[in-house]
Every structure is written in C-alpha cells, then in structure tokens.
Design an enzyme around this catalytic site. Structure first.
Site, PDB file in Angstrom:
ATOM      1  N   CYS A 126     -25.328  47.898  46.583  1.00 44.71           N
ATOM      2  CA  CYS A 126     -23.464  48.181  46.910  1.00 44.71           C
ATOM      3  C   CYS A 126     -23.719  48.508  45.598  1.00 44.71           C
ATOM      4  O   CYS A 126     -22.494  49.341  44.626  1.00 44.71           O
ATOM      5  CB  CYS A 126     -23.577  46.402  47.268  1.00 44.71           C
ATOM      6  N   HIS A 234     -18.068  44.335  43.086  1.00 45.33           N
ATOM      7  CA  HIS A 234     -18.475  44.627  41.409  1.00 45.33           C
ATOM      8  C   HIS A 234     -18.062  45.037  40.691  1.00 45.33           C
ATOM      9  O   HIS A 234     -17.012  46.425  41.495  1.00 45.33           O
ATOM     10  CB  HIS A 234     -20.202  45.487  42.047  1.00 45.33           C
TER      11      HIS A 234
HETATM   12  C1  2RA Z   1     -26.448  41.809  44.404  1.00 46.69           C
HETATM   13  N1  2RA Z   1     -26.503  44.600  44.488  1.00 46.69           N
HETATM   14  O1  2RA Z   1     -25.668  42.162  44.000  1.00 46.69           O
HETATM   15  C2  2RA Z   1     -27.228  42.780  44.975  1.00 46.69           C
HETATM   16  C3  2RA Z   1     -27.867  42.943  46.583  1.00 46.69           C
HETATM   17  N2  2RA Z   1     -26.744  43.080  48.112  1.00 46.69           N
HETATM   18  O2  2RA Z   1     -27.119  40.786  44.902  1.00 46.69           O
END
Ligand code: 2RA
EC number: 1.2.1.11
Length: 328
Positions: A126, A234
């Site tokens: 991601c 994120h």
């Molecule tokens: C996380 N990218 O954010 C990793 C797995 N989804 O923990």
C-alpha cells in the site's frame, strides 16, 4: 464471469467486495473464500447472498479471476493451484512481488505489460502504490535520481487487532496488543519486522518495489516507515532529487494530468491532503509541493491515500478491469 475473493471476511477482502460493487464489476458469480471457521457464513453482494467456501471448493469452481488478500503463506500455496485451473490470480500479499517471473502492477503505470500468460499478478504494498503513482509522471518528465520518504501509516494497515488496540487505549482498557507499544498518543517507527540492515521490511518494500514498478534500478530510495494512530489512510512526506531542472508549476501540471492523482495544494487557504478526507476515496492525493531550498534540483511533497482502497483493494480491482479490457 466467476470471481473469487480469497480472504473475503478480512479488512481488505471486505473493501474488495465494496469496490467490486461500486464499480459494477461484471461478475456473474461471486465466490467468497475464507478460513474453515467462516465456511457456510453468508455474504451479501449486490442484493444476492453467497455462501463462504474454503479454498479447495473455490479452486474446483474454476473462477476466471481470484483476488487474494489472505497472507503470503496462503498465496504461495494456493495461487499456483488456481493458476493451474486457468484462474488469473491478483495477489495482495508480498509473496510474489519481487519474484522476477511475476509482474508488480499499478495499472496507471505498467498494466500494459500484462499478457494472458500472467496467471499470478502481484499487487504492490500500500505505501508503495501511493508513492510510485506520484513519482511516475515526475520520473518520466524530469528523471528521478533519489527519493527520501517518511511514512505516517494508518493502523488499518496492520489489521483489526491494531484497530482494537487503539480503541481499547482510547477507553483506558487493556487488551491484545498488535504493537510492542501503545499506539494512542504515540508514533511507532516500526512497521512490519526489522531486518539485518536495521531497516524494516516495510521500508525495504518501498525501496525494492518502487524500482521494479518504475522499471529503473538507478532510482535511489531511502525510507522510514512510522505507524501513527490514524485510520483513514497512509501519509508520506517525500523529498525527490531530479536529474533535470524544474519549476513547481511544471511538477503540478505533470501530476494533475496523471490518472489516479488529485492535486490538493493551496496553502493560502489551508488546502493539502489529509487521511481523514482521503478515507473512502480511490485517488492518491498530492500537496505541499515546494522546492527544497537546500538543493538546486530537489522537491518536497506530501502524498495521502486510503491504504485499504488504492493501497490494496481498488488497485487489485483496477488490475482485474484491465484484464477484462485486454481480453475482450
Ligand atoms: C502496513 N503496508 O501498513 C503494510 C501492510 N498492509 O502494515
């Protein structure tokens, strides 16, 4: 078209179902797959109920496409079994991403490389997807020498246990810990596990996957991945050093014209991307674009995306949509 969703009861699996329905994906039969404890449960999809089945049953039904989000071990064992019966697997785990025989795909960047021979396709991590989508138009136009990225990652990337830990800590209650430390009122510089080189797997995924997707090993990437008590998506603070000179307006124009990117960049009226507003959306949001005054050819920017959508489910469904288009 028969479509299996392996890991249908998990966080990403649930978003895959939502995105398939939202985008009117042309499936005639859904095959929801989960562990034995969920077999027999009913899942409602587009007004119809489907019974959860196990992997053995799903393979026998020979779906045309299988979207996997069930962990690397399950994918390593079962993706080849689905491929053997003619299914095209799009896998969200890290199992196949760096396999030189498998393609690592962000549709807006490299879906055109896919052929009918690709029966196991890897969905990138991601935090990589949102980064590389913003890098691609800039790399094409100005040549990227080096990227330094710090991530501020949602707890949903870890899963339900992490969301539960934060809720417990809000309420001052004890409970199962997804992290080695409290996440409420904290920032943990530790996503996934530490490697011999003192980087975490998450940080090295950003380095290795970015090179593979851009198809350019000369791009240098250094990452620090941090977990923060946020659920919507994120965020990433990115510094990019270019080969060529650039103007900020040229950077914004290149980003604005690139599919899947939404510019949110007007500090004068406090306009910049934030996970609370990216949540539930499929684009990658870019803002805080500004020259790095400490370097003649470097730039800072801020990238935000819903890690369960473009960071996982939506990217996987977009790969499936591309397959339908090319095989039509
Ligand atoms: C996380 N990218 O954010 C990793 C797995 N989804 O923990």
């Amino acid at each position: 078209m028969k479509v299996a969703v392996v890991g249908a009861t998990g966080m990403v699996g649930q978003v895959m179902l939502k995105v398939l329905a939202e985008r009117n994906f042309p499936l005639t039969e859904l095959i929801p797959v989960a562990s034995e404890k969920s077999v027999g449960k009913e899942i409602e999809f587009n007004g119809k109920n489907y019974k959860v089945v196990n992997l053995e049953t799903a393979v026998k039904r020979k779906p045309e496409i299988a979207l996997f989000s069930a962990g690397g071990d399950t994918s390593l064992e079962w993706a080849p079994k689905f491929a053997e019966v003619g299914t095209t697997v799009i896998d969200n785990s890290s199992a196949w991403r760096m396999d030189p025989t498998k393609k690592l795909v962000v549709p807006e960047i490299n879906a055109d490389a896919l052929t009918e021979e690709d029966k196991i396709i890897a969905n990138p991590n991601c935090s990589t997807i949102q980064l590389v989508l913003a890098l691609k138009p800039l790399h094409d136009k100005f040549g990227i020498k080096r990227v330094v990225v710090s991530t501020y990652q949602s707890i949903t990337g870890t899963g339900v246990k992490a969301v539960q830990q934060l809720e417990n800590e809000y309420k001052g209650e004890n409970g199962e810990m997804a992290y080695p430390y409290p996440i409420h009122r904290n920032a943990i510089p530790h996503c996934d596990v530490f490697l011999e080189n003192d980087y975490t797997k998450e940080e090295m995924k950003l380095t290795h996957e970015t090179k593979k997707i851009l198809n350019d090993d000369t791009v240098l990437v250094s990452a620090t991945a941090v977990r923060i008590p946020v659920v919507g998506g994120h965020s990433e603070s990115v510094n990019i050093e270019f080969e060529k000179d650039f103007e900020v307006e040229e950077i914004k124009a290149a980003l604005k014209d690139f599919s899947g990117i939404t510019l949110q960049d007007n500090p004068a009226v406090n306009t910049y991307p934030m996970p609370i507003y990216a949540e539930g959306k499929n684009d990658v949001f870019v803002g805080r674009i500004r020259k790095d005054h400490s370097h003649p050819r470097a730039l800072n920017m801020w990238i935000v995306a819903d890690n369960l959508r473009k960071g996982a489910a939506t990217n996987a469904v977009q790969i499936a949509e591309h397959l339908i288009k090319v095989n039509a």
